[in-house]
Scaffold this active site. Structure first.
Site, PDB file in Angstrom:
ATOM      1  N   ALA A 189      11.776 -17.571  62.312  1.00  0.00           N
ATOM      2  CA  ALA A 189      11.795 -16.104  62.120  1.00  0.00           C
ATOM      3  C   ALA A 189      12.156 -15.509  63.617  1.00  0.00           C
ATOM      4  O   ALA A 189      12.376 -16.070  64.590  1.00  0.00           O
ATOM      5  CB  ALA A 189      10.662 -15.634  61.700  1.00  0.00           C
ATOM      6  N   HIS A 190      12.548 -14.197  63.623  1.00  0.00           N
ATOM      7  CA  HIS A 190      13.150 -13.358  64.869  1.00  0.00           C
ATOM      8  C   HIS A 190      11.717 -13.464  65.962  1.00  0.00           C
ATOM      9  O   HIS A 190      10.675 -13.446  65.596  1.00  0.00           O
ATOM     10  CB  HIS A 190      13.336 -11.958  64.395  1.00  0.00           C
ATOM     11  N   ASN A 191      12.532 -13.651  66.987  1.00  0.00           N
ATOM     12  CA  ASN A 191      11.541 -13.681  68.545  1.00  0.00           C
ATOM     13  C   ASN A 191      10.743 -14.768  68.388  1.00  0.00           C
ATOM     14  O   ASN A 191       9.867 -14.895  69.387  1.00  0.00           O
ATOM     15  CB  ASN A 191      10.892 -12.534  68.391  1.00  0.00           C
ATOM     16  N   GLN A 218      18.468  -5.347  63.950  1.00  0.00           N
ATOM     17  CA  GLN A 218      18.053  -6.689  64.764  1.00  0.00           C
ATOM     18  C   GLN A 218      18.910  -6.957  65.704  1.00  0.00           C
ATOM     19  O   GLN A 218      20.169  -7.441  65.716  1.00  0.00           O
ATOM     20  CB  GLN A 218      17.843  -7.857  63.643  1.00  0.00           C
TER      21      GLN A 218
END
Length: 342
Positions: free
Chosen positions: A235-237, A194
């Site tokens: 969460a990511h993005n 990540q």
């Protein structure tokens, strides 16, 4: 303490009664006493106004004549209360400098306060008037903007950016790895690095034990003025637009974009790769499983009901497929009979 006429001079509103009345704190209608200012924003509490013992009250035009107490009349009593409460409860002043037990490898502005046991990684920059509470950790390469408060034992991973005047509460984790894995044919999961960051704008508040994952490739972005309650998972993005507010225990899956000025109720769930436009309200407990492209209020949850009633209603739901098939059969039969008529 402040006089009522000093409050109206500062915040506006219409003063009714003795402007020299002095108040020192805000309190609820039912427990307020001498020196307190109470407020009435919700009509369900109007019955408490008649017995209120406060020195003054904040209320709206529709109820201005329901009390003889000194009062400030305003179109938005709750907002006015918030401003008065902030005036009467200023943040504690900190002493600039770094505690001897802190480990500081980055740069800290002279006016910043770094508490006991804090870690500041190499290359990180701590801005003017920042307060970093005891035991907090700020990884390498981070930037924390002026006036931000990071409460004890919050964690900011490497290379993250936090804007000015933010509040990061205890236990928050900013920039942990997003949940990214590729699966082999034999079922083994392979971790995907990540490599993005978390970028937080100014005037953002992040609640206790809320987690904001770093991006997989691009950044996870929280824009200016966003307010996040406790125990939220981002969460990511994910990207959250300006001045959106999200209540506790919400989960937002990866790569979802939420617009500006949205309000997300507690325990709502939002699946990944969705687009939610500006000015959307999502009710508590709602599962958002598709993009929302029109402003408005959206609800996908059942109201509470007695257990026996719920069992009875669920039993009916179990038979909906059979009932639908039966209706189709009857409609087809009716059409056949119509055709057979002379």
């Amino acid at each position: 303490m402040y006089r009522l006429d000093e409050l109206t001079a500062r915040f506006g509103g219409e003063l009714c009664g003795d402007g020299a009345t002095r108040i020192g704190r805000v309190a609820p209608l039912d427990v307020a006493g001498n020196g307190d200012i109470a407020f009435l924003a919700n009509p369900k509490y109007v019955s408490q106004l008649s017995n209120c013992q406060a020195s003054a009250v904040i209320l709206g035009p529709a109820v201005r004549d329901l009390t003889d107490l000194p009062r400030i009349v305003t179109s938005d009593p709750y907002l006015y209360f918030a401003r008065v409460a902030a005036l009467l409860n200023p943040p504690a002043r900190s002493v600039p400098g770094s505690h001897p037990s802190a480990t500081v490898l980055g740069t800290v502005a002279p006016s910043a306060c770094v508490g006991p046991g804090v870690f500041v990684g190499e290359g990180s920059r701590i801005g003017e008037d920042v307060i970093v509470g005891a035991g907090a950790s700020i990884g390498p390469g981070c930037h924390v903007g002026a006036g931000t408060i990071i409460h004890p034992r919050a964690v900011v991973y490497h290379d993250c950016i936090i804007g000015e005047r933010c509040i990061i509460h205890s236990g928050a984790v900013i920039g942990a790895d997003g949940f990214g894995f590729a699966r082999q044919k034999d079922g083994v999961w392979v971790k995907i690095p990540q490599t993005g960051r978390v970028v937080i704008g100014s005037d953002v508040e992040v609640g206790a034990n809320t987690t904001i994952d770093r991006g997989a490739l691009d950044d996870t972005v929280i824009e200016n003025g966003v307010k996040l309650d406790n125990q939220i998972q981002i969460a990511h993005n994910v990207r959250i637009g300006e001045h959106t507010a999200i209540a506790g225990c919400v989960g937002i899956a990866g790569s979802t974009h939420i617009g500006r000025r949205c309000m997300i109720g507690g325990q709502a769930g939002i699946i990944g790769h969705l687009e939610i436009c500006d000015d959307v309200v999502v009710s508590a407990g709602t599962l958002v499983s598709k993009s929302i492209r029109k402003p408005g209020v959206y609800t996908a949850s059942l109201p509470v009901q007695g257990h026996a009633e719920w069992v009875r209603n669920f039993a009916h739901l179990r038979h909906l497929d059979a009932l639908s098939e039966r209706v189709r059969s009857l409609e087809q039969l009716a059409k056949t009979n119509d055709k057979a008529k002379p």
